[in-house]
Design a protein around this motif. Sequence first.
Motif, PDB file in Angstrom:
ATOM      1  N   LEU A 197       8.237  -7.061   0.082  1.00  0.00           N
ATOM      2  CA  LEU A 197       7.305  -7.959   0.758  1.00  0.00           C
ATOM      3  C   LEU A 197       7.584  -8.027   2.258  1.00  0.00           C
ATOM      4  CD1 LEU A 197       7.091 -10.896  -1.809  1.00  0.00           C
ATOM      5  CD2 LEU A 197       5.302  -9.224  -1.267  1.00  0.00           C
ATOM      6  N   ALA A 198       8.863  -8.056   2.623  1.00  0.00           N
ATOM      7  CA  ALA A 198       9.224  -8.140   4.042  1.00  0.00           C
ATOM      8  C   ALA A 198       8.829  -6.879   4.797  1.00  0.00           C
ATOM      9  CB  ALA A 198      10.725  -8.391   4.189  1.00  0.00           C
ATOM     10  N   SER A 199       8.832  -5.752   4.101  1.00  0.00           N
ATOM     11  CA  SER A 199       8.498  -4.483   4.763  1.00  0.00           C
ATOM     12  C   SER A 199       7.017  -4.363   5.081  1.00  0.00           C
ATOM     13  CB  SER A 199       8.914  -3.307   3.875  1.00  0.00           C
ATOM     14  OG  SER A 199       8.063  -3.218   2.731  1.00  0.00           O
ATOM     15  N   GLY A 200       6.190  -5.069   4.324  1.00  0.00           N
ATOM     16  CA  GLY A 200       4.749  -4.991   4.545  1.00  0.00           C
ATOM     17  C   GLY A 200       4.112  -3.704   4.055  1.00  0.00           C
ATOM     18  N   GLN A 201       4.865  -2.886   3.339  1.00  0.00           N
ATOM     19  CA  GLN A 201       4.346  -1.571   2.944  1.00  0.00           C
ATOM     20  C   GLN A 201       3.238  -1.644   1.900  1.00  0.00           C
ATOM     21  OE1 GLN A 201       8.459  -0.635   1.237  1.00  0.00           O
ATOM     22  NE2 GLN A 201       7.180   0.620  -0.091  1.00  0.00           N
ATOM     23  N   TYR A 202       3.100  -2.793   1.247  1.00  0.00           N
ATOM     24  CA  TYR A 202       2.046  -2.934   0.247  1.00  0.00           C
ATOM     25  C   TYR A 202       0.944  -3.897   0.694  1.00  0.00           C
ATOM     26  CZ  TYR A 202       5.008  -0.436  -3.070  1.00  0.00           C
ATOM     27  OH  TYR A 202       5.766   0.518  -3.719  1.00  0.00           O
ATOM     28  N   ASN A 203       0.875  -4.159   1.979  1.00  0.00           N
ATOM     29  CA  ASN A 203      -0.175  -5.056   2.472  1.00  0.00           C
ATOM     30  C   ASN A 203      -1.568  -4.475   2.258  1.00  0.00           C
ATOM     31  OD1 ASN A 203       1.895  -6.671   3.230  1.00  0.00           O
ATOM     32  ND2 ASN A 203       1.491  -6.631   5.421  1.00  0.00           N
ATOM     33  N   ASP A 204      -1.647  -3.164   2.241  1.00  0.00           N
ATOM     34  CA  ASP A 204      -2.929  -2.494   2.006  1.00  0.00           C
ATOM     35  C   ASP A 204      -2.744  -1.543   0.832  1.00  0.00           C
ATOM     36  OD1 ASP A 204      -5.335  -1.222   1.998  1.00  0.00           O
ATOM     37  OD2 ASP A 204      -5.112  -0.268   3.971  1.00  0.00           O
ATOM     38  N   LEU A 205      -3.399  -1.826  -0.287  1.00  0.00           N
ATOM     39  CA  LEU A 205      -3.232  -1.019  -1.496  1.00  0.00           C
ATOM     40  C   LEU A 205      -4.323   0.028  -1.662  1.00  0.00           C
ATOM     41  CD1 LEU A 205      -2.223  -3.764  -4.115  1.00  0.00           C
ATOM     42  CD2 LEU A 205      -0.729  -2.288  -2.771  1.00  0.00           C
ATOM     43  N   SER A 206      -5.189   0.159  -0.666  1.00  0.00           N
ATOM     44  CA  SER A 206      -6.349   1.038  -0.811  1.00  0.00           C
ATOM     45  C   SER A 206      -5.961   2.502  -1.020  1.00  0.00           C
ATOM     46  CB  SER A 206      -7.265   0.916   0.412  1.00  0.00           C
ATOM     47  OG  SER A 206      -6.554   1.227   1.597  1.00  0.00           O
ATOM     48  N   ASN A 207      -4.851   2.917  -0.430  1.00  0.00           N
ATOM     49  CA  ASN A 207      -4.441   4.317  -0.565  1.00  0.00           C
ATOM     50  C   ASN A 207      -3.159   4.488  -1.374  1.00  0.00           C
ATOM     51  OD1 ASN A 207      -6.561   5.425   1.069  1.00  0.00           O
ATOM     52  ND2 ASN A 207      -5.484   4.657   2.886  1.00  0.00           N
ATOM     53  N   VAL A 208      -2.768   3.432  -2.093  1.00  0.00           N
ATOM     54  CA  VAL A 208      -1.537   3.483  -2.877  1.00  0.00           C
ATOM     55  C   VAL A 208      -1.859   3.895  -4.315  1.00  0.00           C
ATOM     56  CG1 VAL A 208       0.436   2.171  -3.728  1.00  0.00           C
ATOM     57  CG2 VAL A 208      -0.480   1.694  -1.453  1.00  0.00           C
TER      58      VAL A 208
ATOM     59  N   SER B  42      -1.185   4.353  -8.354  1.00  0.00           N
ATOM     60  CA  SER B  42      -0.629   3.414  -9.332  1.00  0.00           C
ATOM     61  C   SER B  42       0.838   3.689  -9.626  1.00  0.00           C
ATOM     62  CB  SER B  42      -1.438   3.468 -10.629  1.00  0.00           C
ATOM     63  OG  SER B  42      -1.421   4.784 -11.180  1.00  0.00           O
ATOM     64  N   LEU B  43       1.236   4.953  -9.640  1.00  0.00           N
ATOM     65  CA  LEU B  43       2.637   5.272  -9.912  1.00  0.00           C
ATOM     66  C   LEU B  43       3.554   4.786  -8.798  1.00  0.00           C
ATOM     67  CD1 LEU B  43       2.484   8.873 -11.454  1.00  0.00           C
ATOM     68  CD2 LEU B  43       2.995   6.721 -12.624  1.00  0.00           C
ATOM     69  N   ASP B  44       3.033   4.716  -7.585  1.00  0.00           N
ATOM     70  CA  ASP B  44       3.842   4.251  -6.452  1.00  0.00           C
ATOM     71  C   ASP B  44       4.073   2.742  -6.496  1.00  0.00           C
ATOM     72  OD1 ASP B  44       3.952   6.833  -5.443  1.00  0.00           O
ATOM     73  OD2 ASP B  44       2.117   6.581  -4.272  1.00  0.00           O
ATOM     74  N   LEU B  45       3.358   2.055  -7.357  1.00  0.00           N
ATOM     75  CA  LEU B  45       3.520   0.612  -7.479  1.00  0.00           C
ATOM     76  C   LEU B  45       4.687   0.248  -8.389  1.00  0.00           C
ATOM     77  CD1 LEU B  45      -0.236  -0.388  -7.999  1.00  0.00           C
ATOM     78  CD2 LEU B  45       1.089  -0.608  -5.899  1.00  0.00           C
ATOM     79  N   ARG B  46       5.115   1.205  -9.184  1.00  0.00           N
ATOM     80  CA  ARG B  46       6.114   0.940 -10.224  1.00  0.00           C
ATOM     81  C   ARG B  46       7.539   1.162  -9.714  1.00  0.00           C
ATOM     82  NH1 ARG B  46       5.522   4.713 -15.294  1.00  0.00           N
ATOM     83  NH2 ARG B  46       6.204   6.214 -13.718  1.00  0.00           N
ATOM     84  N   HIS B  47       8.385   0.184  -9.959  1.00  0.00           N
ATOM     85  CA  HIS B  47       9.804   0.294  -9.593  1.00  0.00           C
ATOM     86  C   HIS B  47      10.626  -0.059 -10.834  1.00  0.00           C
ATOM     87  CE1 HIS B  47       8.880   0.508  -5.237  1.00  0.00           C
ATOM     88  NE2 HIS B  47       7.874  -0.281  -5.575  1.00  0.00           N
ATOM     89  N   ILE B  48      11.163   0.965 -11.508  1.00  0.00           N
ATOM     90  CA  ILE B  48      11.927   0.762 -12.733  1.00  0.00           C
ATOM     91  C   ILE B  48      13.410   0.851 -12.413  1.00  0.00           C
ATOM     92  CG2 ILE B  48      12.358   1.551 -15.077  1.00  0.00           C
ATOM     93  CD1 ILE B  48       9.588   2.772 -15.116  1.00  0.00           C
ATOM     94  N   LEU B  49      14.143  -0.216 -12.700  1.00  0.00           N
ATOM     95  CA  LEU B  49      15.574  -0.265 -12.425  1.00  0.00           C
ATOM     96  C   LEU B  49      16.370  -0.027 -13.709  1.00  0.00           C
ATOM     97  CD1 LEU B  49      15.770  -3.282  -9.939  1.00  0.00           C
ATOM     98  CD2 LEU B  49      15.210  -0.886  -9.493  1.00  0.00           C
ATOM     99  N   ASP B  50      17.592   0.425 -13.551  1.00  0.00           N
ATOM    100  CA  ASP B  50      18.439   0.762 -14.696  1.00  0.00           C
ATOM    101  C   ASP B  50      19.029  -0.483 -15.358  1.00  0.00           C
ATOM    102  OD1 ASP B  50      18.037   3.483 -14.289  1.00  0.00           O
ATOM    103  OD2 ASP B  50      19.765   3.660 -12.945  1.00  0.00           O
ATOM    104  N   PHE B  51      19.322  -0.350 -16.628  1.00  0.00           N
ATOM    105  CA  PHE B  51      20.021  -1.404 -17.357  1.00  0.00           C
ATOM    106  C   PHE B  51      21.363  -0.860 -17.841  1.00  0.00           C
ATOM    107  CE2 PHE B  51      17.614   0.879 -20.607  1.00  0.00           C
ATOM    108  CZ  PHE B  51      18.565   1.052 -21.612  1.00  0.00           C
TER     109      PHE B  51
END
Length: 346
Positions: free
Chosen positions: A310-321, A323-332
């Motif tokens: 959120l602080a980076s602002g990289q997702y302020n505009d989703l028009s060219n993003v 769907s796979l770039d939206l996903r952040h899967i972390l390890d368990f």
Amino acid sequence: MADPKRARIQDVAEQAGVSMMTVSRVLNQDKKVSDKTREKVMAVVEQLNYRPNVSARRLASTKSFFLGLLYDNPSDSYISQFLLAALKKCRALGYHLVVDEAHTDIDKTIESVKQLIDVTQVDGMILLPPMCDNEQVLDVLTKAQVPFVRITPDTKLNRSPYICMDDYQAAFDVTEHLINQGHSKIAHIIGDTKQGVSRLRYQGYLDALRSNKIITPPEYIEQGSFTYQSGMEAAIKLLSLDDKPTAIFAANDDMAAAVISIAQKQGINIPSELSVVGFDDTQLATIVWPNISTVKQPINEMAELAITLLASGQYNDLSNVKSLDLRHILDFELIERESSSTNKNN
């Protein structure tokens, strides 16, 4: 006279060997700053405990430097850990976190979200489960053009960036851990029905049993709600069965801790007579005795990443993003502790 204990931006710049403009760019998440410089400046910020002047930054920027967080989660342990990690990350990046708890009345929740947006002009929102799947909340934020990051959502995965882990596989692995310990009478306490992760963890448990050709009677399945109280109620039912389970997998640590409490009150030895495993690896897992074997959900990392995105602002505009770039899967990670051990008397 200025407080001599309060570090200034000049102090950070001097110790880091950069200009005040560079420090400002780092704090404002300017992508033009190199990773090496960013790391050097942030290390000094942490060392000096530097706190940017939010009012001055707001005047010099279109940002408010406020981030919001909305939750409606019955697990106090999970919420506490997430909030502490988020607050620490906000402090490091020069942001303030505004936290709001959802109301039982969704209309009141919507009004609270609207007021939060109007009063603080938040630069973004973090939505914890189950609020991350509430379409009315998502619609309000989208209409107000407020970026949001969701934690472990279950639906509409293309609407925003989201952070999760593989709950299904983690539940499969922790169930198989019990099977490998020699258990075949394994019960499960399901989590809150409002959260998609409960279904994923339940399914992982079932599939681990099926893949090992273990048939589980329906009375080995109890519905919980991620609360300590619901874990106690489920444990009382499970441990009153004529054919008691020799192991119980609770869908979070709060409920696992409750199982241990009830078992000890009934004189059932853990782990020699009953193995117990939980999920999340909250602080509670190491407070109770025996310490709880559990799945380490990367709660701190999820909170830190949400703030960073959120602080980076990289997702302020989703028009060219995509769907796979939206996903952040972390390890368990499966953490084995004293609450589970080999059982050869099934």
